[in-house]
Design a protein around this motif. Sequence first.
Motif, mmCIF file in Angstrom:
data_model
loop_
_atom_site.group_PDB
_atom_site.id
_atom_site.type_symbol
_atom_site.label_atom_id
_atom_site.label_comp_id
_atom_site.label_asym_id
_atom_site.label_seq_id
_atom_site.Cartn_x
_atom_site.Cartn_y
_atom_site.Cartn_z
ATOM 1 N N ILE A 152 4.991 -13.524 4.126
ATOM 2 C CA ILE A 152 5.552 -12.721 5.207
ATOM 3 C C ILE A 152 4.631 -11.565 5.710
ATOM 4 O O ILE A 152 4.172 -10.948 4.871
ATOM 5 C CB ILE A 152 7.083 -12.250 4.842
ATOM 6 N N ILE A 153 4.302 -11.511 6.969
ATOM 7 C CA ILE A 153 3.254 -10.558 7.536
ATOM 8 C C ILE A 153 4.282 -9.416 8.141
ATOM 9 O O ILE A 153 4.983 -9.923 9.112
ATOM 10 C CB ILE A 153 2.237 -11.263 8.385
ATOM 11 N N TYR A 154 3.778 -8.341 8.009
ATOM 12 C CA TYR A 154 4.556 -7.199 8.727
ATOM 13 C C TYR A 154 3.307 -6.527 9.639
ATOM 14 O O TYR A 154 2.265 -6.058 8.909
ATOM 15 C CB TYR A 154 5.104 -6.186 7.917
ATOM 16 N N GLU A 155 3.368 -6.481 10.858
ATOM 17 C CA GLU A 155 2.123 -5.873 11.706
ATOM 18 C C GLU A 155 2.650 -5.013 12.630
ATOM 19 O O GLU A 155 3.989 -5.243 13.220
ATOM 20 C CB GLU A 155 1.286 -6.916 12.011
ATOM 21 N N LEU A 156 2.017 -4.282 13.328
ATOM 22 C CA LEU A 156 2.367 -3.391 14.434
ATOM 23 C C LEU A 156 2.673 -4.290 15.565
ATOM 24 O O LEU A 156 1.821 -5.282 15.857
ATOM 25 C CB LEU A 156 1.169 -2.390 14.716
ATOM 26 N N ASN A 157 3.805 -3.888 16.198
ATOM 27 C CA ASN A 157 3.928 -4.511 17.434
ATOM 28 C C ASN A 157 3.724 -3.520 18.683
ATOM 29 O O ASN A 157 4.666 -2.908 19.089
ATOM 30 C CB ASN A 157 5.738 -4.815 17.622
ATOM 31 N N ASP A 158 2.531 -3.819 19.107
ATOM 32 C CA ASP A 158 1.983 -2.850 20.137
ATOM 33 C C ASP A 158 2.116 -3.435 21.352
ATOM 34 O O ASP A 158 2.120 -4.771 21.474
ATOM 35 C CB ASP A 158 0.629 -2.186 19.960
ATOM 36 N N THR A 159 2.433 -2.727 22.344
ATOM 37 C CA THR A 159 2.369 -3.171 23.842
ATOM 38 C C THR A 159 1.199 -3.326 24.474
ATOM 39 O O THR A 159 -0.002 -3.200 23.741
ATOM 40 C CB THR A 159 3.279 -2.314 24.727
ATOM 41 N N LYS A 160 0.990 -3.898 25.604
ATOM 42 C CA LYS A 160 -0.284 -4.149 26.258
ATOM 43 C C LYS A 160 -1.190 -2.917 26.352
ATOM 44 O O LYS A 160 -2.357 -2.994 26.555
ATOM 45 C CB LYS A 160 0.009 -5.017 27.618
ATOM 46 N N ASN A 161 -0.346 -1.582 26.693
ATOM 47 C CA ASN A 161 -1.071 -0.629 26.909
ATOM 48 C C ASN A 161 -1.494 0.238 25.634
ATOM 49 O O ASN A 161 -2.125 1.402 25.479
ATOM 50 C CB ASN A 161 -0.368 0.399 27.903
ATOM 51 N N GLY A 162 -1.471 -0.475 24.255
ATOM 52 C CA GLY A 162 -1.881 0.098 23.132
ATOM 53 C C GLY A 162 -0.852 0.967 22.485
ATOM 54 O O GLY A 162 -1.279 1.652 21.292
ATOM 55 N N GLN A 163 0.259 1.206 23.003
ATOM 56 C CA GLN A 163 1.349 1.787 22.349
ATOM 57 C C GLN A 163 2.339 0.900 21.651
ATOM 58 O O GLN A 163 2.551 -0.038 22.002
ATOM 59 C CB GLN A 163 2.086 2.613 23.618
ATOM 60 N N LEU A 164 3.042 1.662 20.709
ATOM 61 C CA LEU A 164 3.874 0.987 19.939
ATOM 62 C C LEU A 164 5.335 0.638 20.843
ATOM 63 O O LEU A 164 5.583 1.561 21.438
ATOM 64 C CB LEU A 164 4.574 1.547 18.807
ATOM 65 N N ASP A 165 5.806 -0.447 20.521
ATOM 66 C CA ASP A 165 7.118 -0.927 21.137
ATOM 67 C C ASP A 165 8.243 -0.122 20.620
ATOM 68 O O ASP A 165 8.168 -0.368 19.342
ATOM 69 C CB ASP A 165 7.325 -2.188 20.961
ATOM 70 N N PRO A 166 8.607 1.212 21.090
ATOM 71 C CA PRO A 166 9.730 1.801 20.311
ATOM 72 C C PRO A 166 10.962 1.399 19.835
ATOM 73 O O PRO A 166 11.562 1.656 18.699
ATOM 74 C CB PRO A 166 9.817 3.065 21.426
ATOM 75 N N GLU A 167 11.391 0.129 20.258
ATOM 76 C CA GLU A 167 12.473 -0.533 20.283
ATOM 77 C C GLU A 167 12.358 -1.473 18.785
ATOM 78 O O GLU A 167 13.304 -1.895 18.233
ATOM 79 C CB GLU A 167 13.136 -1.354 21.454
ATOM 80 N N ASN A 168 10.957 -2.033 18.795
ATOM 81 C CA ASN A 168 10.691 -2.955 17.616
ATOM 82 C C ASN A 168 9.226 -2.670 17.240
ATOM 83 O O ASN A 168 8.548 -3.323 17.854
ATOM 84 C CB ASN A 168 11.186 -4.399 18.339
ATOM 85 N N SER A 223 10.642 10.603 14.973
ATOM 86 C CA SER A 223 10.073 11.754 15.863
ATOM 87 C C SER A 223 9.373 10.611 16.659
ATOM 88 O O SER A 223 9.242 9.270 16.607
ATOM 89 C CB SER A 223 9.188 12.359 15.274
ATOM 90 N N ASN A 224 8.265 11.181 17.709
ATOM 91 C CA ASN A 224 7.476 10.784 18.364
ATOM 92 C C ASN A 224 6.583 9.477 17.866
ATOM 93 O O ASN A 224 6.581 8.250 18.164
ATOM 94 C CB ASN A 224 6.591 11.764 19.333
ATOM 95 N N ASP A 225 6.069 9.849 16.855
ATOM 96 C CA ASP A 225 5.118 8.832 15.962
ATOM 97 C C ASP A 225 5.389 8.421 14.750
ATOM 98 O O ASP A 225 4.711 8.127 13.927
ATOM 99 C CB ASP A 225 3.588 9.378 15.903
#
Length: 192
Positions: free
Chosen positions: A63-79, A114-116
């Motif tokens: 099972i892999i756990y990886e960052l779910n970033d959006t297209k603009n390089g930011q994390l998806d805050p909901e997931n 918090s933010n990050d």
Amino acid sequence: MRLLLLLLSFFYISPLIIKPAPGKITKVGLVAEVPVADDKYPTPPENVNRLFFVQRSPNINTIIYELNDTKNGQLDPENPVHVYWLRYADKGQKEELNYIQRKFAYGLTTRQVSNDQYDIRFVSYKKFPLTLMKAGDGKYHIFATIEQKQMILSRIFIKIEGGSFWLPNVVYVEVKGTDPSTGREITQRFKP
């Protein structure tokens, strides 16, 4: 209904059972350990977004756990974390978790602190808090605290002997990571 859920969990959670060969005894810190047979468990290919992975003794699927970033390089805050299988016991294909796996076994709950920074918990074991946050290198990592030692988590191995999907007999959980201040590898084992 219970029988249907049990049958579904058997076919969707544990498609193939492969027992690893026992390893030799080594010593890590103050705990004598029998390491998992790492050569029996494949190491997933490197991925810049991978946070950590989980392997279990019933089979070699990972099972892999990886960052779910959006297209603009930011994390998806909901997931912020994407979880999926690498089905090594089949053809090594990538596969999304099914509903039961996501809601009762390997999925995560996340809460933005918090933010990050995010509080991360396994849906199946909420007593093991994880923190997703940026480290000194400017990248996101998952941090865990085991026996008052903070580590950047890289791998979890769960030794299971018998039981059922809903109540597996977990012999131990082994976590591996690195000390963020020294870069030294840390391995700890505990009984949940």
